[in-house]
Design a protein around this motif. Structure first.
Motif, PDB file in Angstrom:
ATOM      1  N   TYR A  16       0.864  -1.186   0.000  1.00 46.87           N
ATOM      2  CA  TYR A  16       0.000   0.000   0.000  1.00 46.87           C
ATOM      3  C   TYR A  16       0.896   1.230   0.000  1.00 46.87           C
ATOM      4  O   TYR A  16       1.913   1.279   0.710  1.00 46.87           O
ATOM      5  CB  TYR A  16      -0.901   0.032   1.234  1.00 46.87           C
ATOM      6  CG  TYR A  16      -1.571   1.363   1.475  1.00 46.87           C
ATOM      7  CD1 TYR A  16      -2.686   1.754   0.749  1.00 46.87           C
ATOM      8  CD2 TYR A  16      -1.051   2.268   2.421  1.00 46.87           C
ATOM      9  CE1 TYR A  16      -3.273   2.999   0.952  1.00 46.87           C
ATOM     10  CE2 TYR A  16      -1.645   3.506   2.627  1.00 46.87           C
ATOM     11  CZ  TYR A  16      -2.750   3.866   1.891  1.00 46.87           C
ATOM     12  OH  TYR A  16      -3.330   5.096   2.080  1.00 46.87           O
TER      13      TYR A  16
ATOM     14  N   GLU B 283       4.286  -1.079   8.676  1.00 53.91           N
ATOM     15  CA  GLU B 283       3.607   0.152   8.243  1.00 53.91           C
ATOM     16  C   GLU B 283       4.499   1.317   8.644  1.00 53.91           C
ATOM     17  O   GLU B 283       4.814   1.499   9.823  1.00 53.91           O
ATOM     18  CB  GLU B 283       2.230   0.305   8.897  1.00 53.91           C
ATOM     19  CG  GLU B 283       1.536   1.590   8.453  1.00 53.91           C
ATOM     20  CD  GLU B 283       0.203   1.847   9.147  1.00 53.91           C
ATOM     21  OE1 GLU B 283      -0.495   2.781   8.723  1.00 53.91           O
ATOM     22  OE2 GLU B 283      -0.128   1.120  10.105  1.00 53.91           O
TER      23      GLU B 283
ATOM     24  N   THR C 140       4.827   5.282   8.827  1.00 50.59           N
ATOM     25  CA  THR C 140       3.956   6.464   8.876  1.00 50.59           C
ATOM     26  C   THR C 140       4.795   7.740   8.953  1.00 50.59           C
ATOM     27  O   THR C 140       6.017   7.708   8.892  1.00 50.59           O
ATOM     28  CB  THR C 140       3.004   6.372  10.081  1.00 50.59           C
ATOM     29  OG1 THR C 140       3.779   6.287  11.275  1.00 50.59           O
ATOM     30  CG2 THR C 140       2.105   5.135   9.966  1.00 50.59           C
TER      31      THR C 140
ATOM     32  N   SER D  58       1.930   7.412   4.415  1.00 45.16           N
ATOM     33  CA  SER D  58       2.293   6.091   4.926  1.00 45.16           C
ATOM     34  C   SER D  58       2.500   5.114   3.775  1.00 45.16           C
ATOM     35  O   SER D  58       1.962   5.301   2.678  1.00 45.16           O
ATOM     36  CB  SER D  58       1.211   5.562   5.876  1.00 45.16           C
ATOM     37  OG  SER D  58       0.000   5.335   5.178  1.00 45.16           O
TER      38      SER D  58
ATOM     39  N   ASN E  28       2.962   0.660   3.357  1.00 45.71           N
ATOM     40  CA  ASN E  28       3.029  -0.680   3.933  1.00 45.71           C
ATOM     41  C   ASN E  28       3.950  -1.547   3.073  1.00 45.71           C
ATOM     42  O   ASN E  28       3.695  -1.705   1.867  1.00 45.71           O
ATOM     43  CB  ASN E  28       1.643  -1.327   3.996  1.00 45.71           C
ATOM     44  CG  ASN E  28       0.739  -0.661   5.016  1.00 45.71           C
ATOM     45  OD1 ASN E  28       1.104   0.328   5.645  1.00 45.71           O
ATOM     46  ND2 ASN E  28      -0.469  -1.204   5.171  1.00 45.71           N
TER      47      ASN E  28
END
Length: 358
Positions: free
Chosen positions: A14, A57, A59, A19, A21
């Motif tokens: 993602y 993840e 961020t 962010s 992933n």
């Protein structure tokens, strides 16, 4: 501890504005004891994250920024690292702001928008143009675009995507809907002209014309009013006799707001019929007629007097409400018909007749 093997299959599951992933795999038999260090670098700063599993993840990233992510497998001592594997990714640009229509034409629309990202000077933009039956894409290097080859009077949905410098990573699209202007109507004409009413007809060739309505502007120099019609014709009533009107017809798209350019026609209404027509004097070869007219516009009228004796017809004109008719035949019955004529010298009211022997 021996060094762990290099991770593999590193990819972004993602990518968002702030962010990302990441996932990866590792084949070592000892991998269930590994941790992972992820190095996040954007050209000006570097930070490190850790993960106990083969995903993370990340961020607090900056929109539309190119990052280099490097993943290292770390042995159970927490120190011995394998060789890193890297991937370069742009974060998504922020959505564009304040899209608006700067110009609406018959076959073109000009759009403008704004962007807030600090990196926006390197953006390009993809504009998706959709009209319900087809979709096409345009690109722009700046925060405005002229979109051409559109269909008149048709609703379009324009969606604008900011695109990062890789030419692939797009922000979330922002949409705006707008009808193009209908084409100008043509063949506008007065099918009927009455004393207090006029019937207009016109035509329009647009493929979207079955969804159009029409606004008819009715002006007489002193006042303007508007009428609407759902078809390409209109009966306009409550007009003043013998008065020049300017009728302008605008095609209106299905939103009820977007209008094409108006087409105008000027037309006088017919004067009212004269009244109190009578012979003030009857001689052997001449007759004096008088009459009256009540219209407010009568000070601009002239009058045509038709003189007919059964074998011949001639016409006279008068600028006042009386006339002396000469060169008549003694003892002959004449029909005298008086028509009020509007200021254009052409538009006549209904005639009023009187019969009289010389």
């Amino acid at each position: 501890f021996t060094e762990p093997s290099q991770v593999h299959d590193l990819k972004a599951e993602y990518v968002g504005m702030t962010s990302v992933n990441l996932t990866w795999t590792v084949s070592d038999t000892a991998s269930n004891s590994y941790t992972y260090r992820i190095e996040v670098e954007n050209g000006t700063s570097v930070r490190n994250l850790t993960s106990n599993v083969t995903k993370v993840e990340i961020t607090e990233l900056i929109p539309w920024m190119m990052y280099n992510f490097t993943v290292f497998a770390v042995a159970a001592d927490g120190e011995t690292e394998g060789e890193g594997l890297s991937i370069n990714l742009y974060t998504e640009p922020s959505p564009v702001l304040d899209p608006k229509v700067k110009y609406i034409g018959v076959t073109s629309v000009n759009l403008t928008w704004a962007v807030s990202d600090t990196a926006s000077n390197s953006y390009t933009y993809r504009i998706e143009v959709e009209n319900g039956t087809s979709v096409r894409n345009l690109t722009s290097n700046g925060t405005e675009v002229e979109i051409t080859e559109l269909i008149p009077g048709t609703m379009y949905n324009f969606t604008i995507f900011a695109v990062a410098a890789d030419g692939e990573t797009e922000g979330e699209g922002v949409s705006i809907s707008q009808y193009t202007k209908p084409s100008q109507v043509h063949d506008l004409k007065a099918e009927y002209v009455g004393v207090t009413s006029v019937n207009l007809t016109w035509a329009v060739n647009d493929t979207a014309s079955n969804s159009y309505t029409y606004r008819i502007e009715v002006g007489n120099g002193a006042s303007v009013r508007n009428l609407t019609s759902s078809v390409a014709e209109a009966e306009i009533t409550e007009l003043i006799p013998g008065t020049m009107y300017n009728f302008t017809v605008f095609a209106v798209a299905a939103d009820g707001e977007t209008e094409g350019e108006g087409v105008s026609i000027s037309q006088y209404t017919k004067p009212s019929q004269v009244h109190d027509l009578k012979a003030e004097y009857v001689g052997m070869t001449s007759v004096n007629l008088t009459w009256a007219v009540s219209d407010t516009a009568s000070n601009s009228y002239t009058y045509r007097i038709e003189v007919e004796n059964g074998t011949s017809v001639r016409s006279l004109t008068s600028s006042v409400t009386k006339v002396e008719i000469t060169e008549l035949i003694p003892g002959t019955m004449y029909d005298f018909t008086v028509f009020a004529v509007a200021a254009d010298g052409e538009t006549e009211g209904e005639g009023m007749s009187i019969s009289q022997y010389t």
